[in-house]
Scaffold this motif. Structure first.
Motif, PDB file in Angstrom:
ATOM      1  N   SER A   1       6.097  12.916 -20.178  1.00  0.00           N
ATOM      2  CA  SER A   1       4.983  12.226 -19.516  1.00  0.00           C
ATOM      3  C   SER A   1       5.471  10.910 -18.920  1.00  0.00           C
ATOM      4  CB  SER A   1       3.854  11.940 -20.522  1.00  0.00           C
ATOM      5  OG  SER A   1       3.283  13.116 -21.004  1.00  0.00           O
ATOM      6  N   ALA A   2       6.249  10.180 -19.718  1.00  0.00           N
ATOM      7  CA  ALA A   2       6.777   8.892 -19.254  1.00  0.00           C
ATOM      8  C   ALA A   2       7.835   9.084 -18.178  1.00  0.00           C
ATOM      9  CB  ALA A   2       7.356   8.117 -20.440  1.00  0.00           C
ATOM     10  N   ILE A   3       8.747  10.028 -18.379  1.00  0.00           N
ATOM     11  CA  ILE A   3       9.834  10.266 -17.423  1.00  0.00           C
ATOM     12  C   ILE A   3       9.292  10.717 -16.075  1.00  0.00           C
ATOM     13  CG2 ILE A   3      11.803  11.779 -16.912  1.00  0.00           C
ATOM     14  CD1 ILE A   3      12.450  11.750 -19.897  1.00  0.00           C
ATOM     15  N   SER A   4       8.222  11.491 -16.084  1.00  0.00           N
ATOM     16  CA  SER A   4       7.723  12.123 -14.864  1.00  0.00           C
ATOM     17  C   SER A   4       6.825  11.229 -14.028  1.00  0.00           C
ATOM     18  CB  SER A   4       6.955  13.408 -15.225  1.00  0.00           C
ATOM     19  OG  SER A   4       7.759  14.308 -15.937  1.00  0.00           O
ATOM     20  N   GLU A   5       6.334  10.132 -14.587  1.00  0.00           N
ATOM     21  CA  GLU A   5       5.315   9.358 -13.884  1.00  0.00           C
ATOM     22  C   GLU A   5       5.844   8.760 -12.579  1.00  0.00           C
ATOM     23  OE1 GLU A   5       1.451   8.057 -13.256  1.00  0.00           O
ATOM     24  OE2 GLU A   5       2.281   9.523 -14.668  1.00  0.00           O
ATOM     25  N   VAL A   6       7.072   8.253 -12.590  1.00  0.00           N
ATOM     26  CA  VAL A   6       7.616   7.662 -11.359  1.00  0.00           C
ATOM     27  C   VAL A   6       7.853   8.725 -10.289  1.00  0.00           C
ATOM     28  CG1 VAL A   6       9.576   6.435 -10.354  1.00  0.00           C
ATOM     29  CG2 VAL A   6       8.572   5.628 -12.495  1.00  0.00           C
ATOM     30  N   PRO A   7       8.551   9.845 -10.576  1.00  0.00           N
ATOM     31  CA  PRO A   7       8.692  10.886  -9.546  1.00  0.00           C
ATOM     32  C   PRO A   7       7.347  11.408  -9.050  1.00  0.00           C
ATOM     33  CG  PRO A   7      10.215  11.288 -11.346  1.00  0.00           C
ATOM     34  CD  PRO A   7       9.317  10.176 -11.794  1.00  0.00           C
ATOM     35  N   TYR A   8       6.395  11.511  -9.949  1.00  0.00           N
ATOM     36  CA  TYR A   8       5.057  11.982  -9.571  1.00  0.00           C
ATOM     37  C   TYR A   8       4.415  11.047  -8.553  1.00  0.00           C
ATOM     38  CZ  TYR A   8      -0.049  12.286 -10.268  1.00  0.00           C
ATOM     39  OH  TYR A   8      -1.413  12.345 -10.091  1.00  0.00           O
ATOM     40  N   ARG A   9       4.493   9.750  -8.792  1.00  0.00           N
ATOM     41  CA  ARG A   9       3.865   8.798  -7.876  1.00  0.00           C
ATOM     42  C   ARG A   9       4.673   8.606  -6.592  1.00  0.00           C
ATOM     43  NH1 ARG A   9      -0.612   6.351  -9.665  1.00  0.00           N
ATOM     44  NH2 ARG A   9      -1.118   6.743 -11.859  1.00  0.00           N
TER      45      ARG A   9
ATOM     46  N   MET B   1      12.007  30.206 -21.562  1.00  0.00           N
ATOM     47  CA  MET B   1      11.754  28.832 -21.136  1.00  0.00           C
ATOM     48  C   MET B   1      11.795  27.936 -22.368  1.00  0.00           C
ATOM     49  SD  MET B   1       8.679  27.265 -18.779  1.00  0.00           S
ATOM     50  CE  MET B   1       9.222  28.048 -17.267  1.00  0.00           C
ATOM     51  N   ARG B   2      12.913  27.257 -22.562  1.00  0.00           N
ATOM     52  CA  ARG B   2      13.113  26.430 -23.742  1.00  0.00           C
ATOM     53  C   ARG B   2      12.981  24.954 -23.372  1.00  0.00           C
ATOM     54  NH1 ARG B   2      14.680  29.966 -27.646  1.00  0.00           N
ATOM     55  NH2 ARG B   2      15.645  31.916 -26.942  1.00  0.00           N
ATOM     56  N   ARG B   3      13.514  24.070 -24.221  1.00  0.00           N
ATOM     57  CA  ARG B   3      13.290  22.638 -24.019  1.00  0.00           C
ATOM     58  C   ARG B   3      13.809  22.128 -22.685  1.00  0.00           C
ATOM     59  NH1 ARG B   3      15.244  20.558 -30.006  1.00  0.00           N
ATOM     60  NH2 ARG B   3      13.629  21.626 -31.209  1.00  0.00           N
ATOM     61  N   TRP B   4      14.886  22.730 -22.192  1.00  0.00           N
ATOM     62  CA  TRP B   4      15.450  22.265 -20.926  1.00  0.00           C
ATOM     63  C   TRP B   4      14.438  22.368 -19.791  1.00  0.00           C
ATOM     64  CZ3 TRP B   4      15.062  26.014 -17.324  1.00  0.00           C
ATOM     65  CH2 TRP B   4      15.044  27.350 -17.765  1.00  0.00           C
ATOM     66  N   ALA B   5      13.435  23.235 -19.952  1.00  0.00           N
ATOM     67  CA  ALA B   5      12.476  23.451 -18.872  1.00  0.00           C
ATOM     68  C   ALA B   5      11.605  22.227 -18.614  1.00  0.00           C
ATOM     69  CB  ALA B   5      11.602  24.664 -19.182  1.00  0.00           C
ATOM     70  N   TYR B   6      11.494  21.315 -19.579  1.00  0.00           N
ATOM     71  CA  TYR B   6      10.685  20.105 -19.354  1.00  0.00           C
ATOM     72  C   TYR B   6      11.206  19.318 -18.154  1.00  0.00           C
ATOM     73  CZ  TYR B   6       8.217  20.642 -23.805  1.00  0.00           C
ATOM     74  OH  TYR B   6       7.425  21.095 -24.831  1.00  0.00           O
ATOM     75  N   ILE B   7      12.515  19.325 -17.950  1.00  0.00           N
ATOM     76  CA  ILE B   7      13.092  18.553 -16.848  1.00  0.00           C
ATOM     77  C   ILE B   7      12.661  19.097 -15.491  1.00  0.00           C
ATOM     78  CG2 ILE B   7      15.229  19.862 -16.570  1.00  0.00           C
ATOM     79  CD1 ILE B   7      14.832  16.029 -16.469  1.00  0.00           C
ATOM     80  N   LEU B   8      12.211  20.351 -15.449  1.00  0.00           N
ATOM     81  CA  LEU B   8      11.785  20.937 -14.182  1.00  0.00           C
ATOM     82  C   LEU B   8      10.551  20.238 -13.622  1.00  0.00           C
ATOM     83  CD1 LEU B   8      12.262  24.752 -14.938  1.00  0.00           C
ATOM     84  CD2 LEU B   8      13.804  23.213 -13.703  1.00  0.00           C
ATOM     85  N   TYR B   9       9.745  19.639 -14.488  1.00  0.00           N
ATOM     86  CA  TYR B   9       8.528  18.986 -13.997  1.00  0.00           C
ATOM     87  C   TYR B   9       8.853  17.759 -13.143  1.00  0.00           C
ATOM     88  CZ  TYR B   9       3.859  16.949 -13.890  1.00  0.00           C
ATOM     89  OH  TYR B   9       2.670  16.414 -13.472  1.00  0.00           O
ATOM     90  N   PRO B  10       9.579  16.750 -13.645  1.00  0.00           N
ATOM     91  CA  PRO B  10       9.922  15.633 -12.758  1.00  0.00           C
ATOM     92  C   PRO B  10      10.871  16.046 -11.644  1.00  0.00           C
ATOM     93  CG  PRO B  10      11.053  15.408 -14.865  1.00  0.00           C
ATOM     94  CD  PRO B  10      10.061  16.516 -15.032  1.00  0.00           C
ATOM     95  N   LEU B  11      11.758  17.008 -11.924  1.00  0.00           N
ATOM     96  CA  LEU B  11      12.737  17.411 -10.919  1.00  0.00           C
ATOM     97  C   LEU B  11      12.075  18.041  -9.701  1.00  0.00           C
ATOM     98  CD1 LEU B  11      15.715  17.718 -10.139  1.00  0.00           C
ATOM     99  CD2 LEU B  11      15.727  19.916 -11.361  1.00  0.00           C
TER     100      LEU B  11
END
Length: 242
Positions: free
Chosen positions: A84-92, A219-229
């Protein structure tokens, strides 16, 4: 499917659940392609599947490990909060006029609410109540708002009930998607989006039931990075198109 049947979810990893997650991710990317600068408004309709299917995946995971170690569920919450924290900047950066947080805080609060209902322990119920209060107070800042936080719980309740109860999470999903704005617009895309919200839970449950033989990549833990990416990749695509 008969009226007396429930939707079973196994305790072991199954291909249907991984397929659901991949399809949810695909629908999310299709939805966000509307912001790259092309006339792709129609992608709003399949995009309405993404959030309810992510909520269904949360509910399915909770259902599978409800009698298992609590450490798994705390790790699940931890990863959601971290990204949630990592993705906020790429999201905005990508959604420049965003008036809510990214979707992961909604999912994290929804996880706490659903877990509190499932565990029936005072501590977990307390966390669920805090999550509900946060969702109510900060509804306007959460993507999909208060009803979005309720959706994982609504999905979870369907697992122990006949399939036609999926109309309940369907209505919750409609409520989470600004149904009044969509209904007032009256255009085909908006109305189709509303219909997709209503049927998304049932469609996901049918997939979990009948795609047991699917064998997509887990889809394991590495998949979380796909959201900000994916935000960064779509931002690059928008700059190339411009």
């Amino acid at each position: 499917m008969h009226g007396t049947e429930t939707i079973p979810v196994g305790r072991v990893r199954d291909g249907a659940l991984d397929l659901l997650k991949w399809l949810a991710l695909l629908c999310m990317v299709l939805d966000h392609l509307r912001y790259v600068g092309l006339n792709l408004d129609g992608l709003y309709v399949p995009g309405r599947l993404a959030f309810p299917w992510f909520c269904l995946a949360i509910a399915a995971n909770l259902h599978r490990v409800k009698d298992g170690p609590a450490t798994f569920q705390w790790r699940y919450l931890g990863w959601l909060l971290l990204f949630s924290a990592i993705s906020e900047v790429p999201y905005r950066m990508f959604i420049e006029d965003a008036d809510t947080l990214n979707v992961l805080p909604t999912l994290a609060l929804g996880l706490l609410v659903a877990r509190g209902w499932l565990q029936k322990v005072l501590f977990d119920r307390g966390l669920a109540l805090i999550a509900l209060l946060l969702a109510a107070v900060f509804s306007s800042s959460l993507m999909f708002g208060f009803f979005g936080v309720l959706l994982p719980l609504a999905m979870l309740l369907v697992f122990s009930r006949p399939w036609y109860f999926s109309v309940v999470p369907g209505l919750v999903c409609v409520a989470a998607n600004q149904w009044q704005v969509l209904l007032d617009s009256g255009n085909g895309v908006a109305l189709s989006g509303l219909a997709m919200c209503l049927i998304a839970p049932l469609a996901g449950l049918v997939l979990l039931r009948h795609a047991k033989n699917a064998s997509p990549a887990a889809m394991r833990r590495w998949a979380y990075i796909l959201y900000p990416l994916h935000f960064l990749l779509l931002l690059l695509l928008r700059q190339i198109i411009a």
